[in-house]
Enzyme design. Structure first.
Site, PDB file in Angstrom:
ATOM      1  N   GLU A   1       1.242  -0.913  -0.127  1.00  0.00           N
ATOM      2  CA  GLU A   1       0.539  -0.324   0.047  1.00  0.00           C
ATOM      3  C   GLU A   1       0.669   1.157   0.182  1.00  0.00           C
ATOM      4  OE1 GLU A   1      -3.347   1.862   2.628  1.00  0.00           O
ATOM      5  OE2 GLU A   1      -2.818   0.494   3.414  1.00  0.00           O
TER       6      GLU A   1
ATOM      7  N   ARG B   1       5.554 -13.478  10.070  1.00  0.00           N
ATOM      8  CA  ARG B   1       5.262 -12.440  10.042  1.00  0.00           C
ATOM      9  C   ARG B   1       6.778 -11.850  10.347  1.00  0.00           C
ATOM     10  NH1 ARG B   1       3.583  -8.026  12.710  1.00  0.00           N
ATOM     11  NH2 ARG B   1       2.400  -9.343  13.593  1.00  0.00           N
TER      12      ARG B   1
ATOM     13  N   LYS C   1       3.479   1.721   9.630  1.00  0.00           N
ATOM     14  CA  LYS C   1       4.097   2.413   9.212  1.00  0.00           C
ATOM     15  C   LYS C   1       3.254   3.940   9.770  1.00  0.00           C
ATOM     16  CE  LYS C   1       2.849   0.749   4.873  1.00  0.00           C
ATOM     17  NZ  LYS C   1       3.225   0.776   3.642  1.00  0.00           N
TER      18      LYS C   1
END
Length: 582
Positions: free
Chosen positions: A281, A501, A511
């Protein structure tokens, strides 16, 4: 929250009662209830077999085996197998195992009944006389060994010989005959028969001892997965199997998977190649966690001679900037990866809108007027929206009004009509579209409605003919909604696989938090060397090759790992920190 042992199997009936009724012993039944997945599978099997009223213990044990071992790629044929079990045409564990092997090879293709029945021994009757005759031959062939080892003999070998001769023989009768013949030949057990045999120590020559020392000091041979971490993934041709089962609260089960026709069409487009995508993104700079995602997505495509898209997941214009888009493309190249194509989710906004209209027409979506707080409250209480059952034509008109900008921001959303009573929170009528009067950094001001991630991601995967949709474990619960939507629209379904992860302790990875540190001037930009962004690591002097070596060493499994440092990646910059994979 309902506890597992209180879950009802339909009609107010508790699974424990249902399991006891099919003849499971109490301990097995209680252990089954403690496992939610097995409980769900066994309950579904019992209902499919029309055995809710009970059955004999032999049949019940076979049903339990079907619930726990049936091949996932052939679930379409499970009802057929259960008819054979209930009618006692398949009545032994050996027949059931043979059926699993046959159906696993058949997968979702049409079942060839004659071949199936032959493979499973349907209709084959083995008499007691046949078993007696076969046992005589086996005992005659092995008489010397039996007499020498007596009751210390591994009787399982005798059963193995019998299975080769008469695979469909009743195991109970086989055991009775073998036990009797052993007694006839050997008589009563003696004290010596019950003693454990002593192992003789072998005298090792000097050369043998030297060899043993070499073997002890030699490093263990690496596994196939360590040599090639991408060996765990199936080929595109195997994407005909059932991806997942989605159990609805009103008892139907969706077995999501590609039909043979859909897969053949997909393979014709891709030429059988692997297609992956790296879908960041563009709402910030990439960090060390993205390095692992790049390695998985680009690395698999490179290993298999396929292609990997760089796809910007740009469905939230309020958080996205051209600066981030440019940075991502630049840092992907610095990391040594070359995209097959650079695409944007916004490239498909028109197709996504048309599919949303189709979803409404099929009765799988509706326009809702609840506020975010109301949606949250209704989801927590598993309550349907007051607008959930509005007429299809009304939702179509309102959705068109949303697109035209005739409804205020926050006054309406398009929601998918999934299952508000599901055990999976990600099936609670997820939002597909929302109104945002915000220009888009890539699409401009053409749209004032934007699709959500949950609606967009799977559809664009399908449109781009992605073979392997790879993501981290926190998305595992979204797998049901991913496949539900593709199934509802009749689209090709990629293979989804989740991996662990990469998190680094004692540093900022989010982020959103990184953005705050940058915008509030706590650090010197996104490439501040104190940050674990890839730009920050590069500015610190860490090379792309060392980062790639680090993430390759971590692997791409679902297992949890703990690392004490990034020493072998960060040694050049004298930087060490703790790493945890979660």
């Amino acid at each position: 929250m309902v506890r597992k042992n209180e879950i009802e199997s339909g009609g107010g009936e508790k699974p424990l009662d249902l399991f006891l009724r099919i003849g499971l012993d109490e301990r097995t039944a209680k252990n089954t209830v403690a496992n939610n997945k097995v409980t769900t599978n066994l309950t579904a099997v019992i209902h499919e077999a029309n055995a809710t009223g009970g059955c004999g213990r032999t049949v019940g044990n076979l049903l339990y085996t079907v619930a726990t071992k049936f091949p996932a790629n052939a679930l379409v044929h499970r009802p057929t197998l259960l008819r054979y079990v209930i009618s006692s045409k398949i009545k032994t564990p050996a027949q059931l195992e043979a059926s699993f092997s046959f159906l696993a090879a058949t997968a979702s293709d049409d079942l060839k009944v004659n071949d199936f029945e032959t493979a499973c021994g349907v209709g084959v009757e083995v008499s007691k006389e046949d078993i007696e005759h076969a046992a005589e031959e086996i005992f005659e062939d092995n008489k010397a060994v039996i007499i020498e080892q007596r009751y210390r003999l591994n009787v399982g070998e005798l059963f193995g010989h019998m299975r080769k001769k008469l695979p469909w023989a009743d195991p109970k009768i086989v055991k009775e005959i073998i036990d009797r013949k052993l007694y006839d030949l050997l008589g009563e057990r003696t004290a010596a028969d019950n003693e454990k045999p002593t192992k003789k120590k072998k005298e090792k020559s000097v050369k043998v001892e030297d060899k043993a020392i070499v073997e002890e000091t030699a490093p263990p041979k690496p596994s196939d997965e360590e040599i090639n971490p991408f060996s765990i993934f199936p080929s595109p041709e195997e994407n005909f199997k059932v991806h997942t089962e989605i159990f609805f609260s009103d008892r139907p089960v969706l077995r999501a998977g590609n039909s043979k026709e859909v897969l053949e069409k997909h393979l014709k487009v891709t030429g059988g190649k692997v297609f992956t995508r790296f879908p960041p993104e563009p709402n910030g700079y990439l960090h060390i966690g993205h390095a692992k995602a790049m390695f998985v997505d680009f690395g698999l495509a490179k290993e298999k001679g396929g292609n990997c898209y760089l796809r910007y997941d740009d469905t939230n214009p309020e958080a996205e900037k051209k600066e981030y888009i440019d940075h991502i493309e630049e840092i992907v190249g610095w990391m040594g990866w070359e995209p097959f194509k650079i695409t944007y989710s916004s490239d498909y906004f028109q197709e996504l809108y048309e599919l949303a209209v189709e979803l409404i027409r099929r009765g799988h979506a509706y326009v809702d007027h609840q506020t975010p707080d109301q949606i949250k409250e209704f989801r927590e209480k598993k309550m349907n929206s007051p607008w959930r059952d509005r007429p299809i034509e009304e939702s179509l008109k309102l959705f068109d009004n949303m697109k035209r900008g005739m409804i205020e921001e926050g006054k309406a959303t398009l929601r998918m009509k999934q299952d508000m009573q599901s055990d999976n929170f990600n099936m609670y009528d997820l939002i597909a579209y929302r109104i945002k009067f915000t220009p888009h950094p890539h699409a401009g001001d053409k749209w004032c409605i934007y699709p959500s991630y949950d609606y967009t991601h799977c559809i664009v995967d399908s449109i781009e003919n992605i073979t392997h949709s790879l993501c981290t474990l926190e998305f595992e619960t979204r797998r049901a909604s991913y496949y539900w939507l593709l199934d509802a629209l009749g689209l090709y379904q990629p293979y989804v696989w989740e991996y662990s992860r990469l998190n680094i302790t004692n540093t900022v990875m989010s982020k959103r938090k990184l953005n705050r540190l940058v915008t509030e001037k706590w650090v010197d930009g996104w490439d501040d060397p104190r940050l674990m962004t890839l730009a920050g690591l590069r500015r610190r002097g860490v090379t792309a090759s060392s980062i790639n070596s680090f993430v390759r060493g971590i692997g791409i499994t679902r297992r949890l790992h703990n690392y004490t440092s990034l020493h072998y990646m960060m040694i050049a910059s004298n930087f060490c920190t703790a790493v945890t994979i979660v």
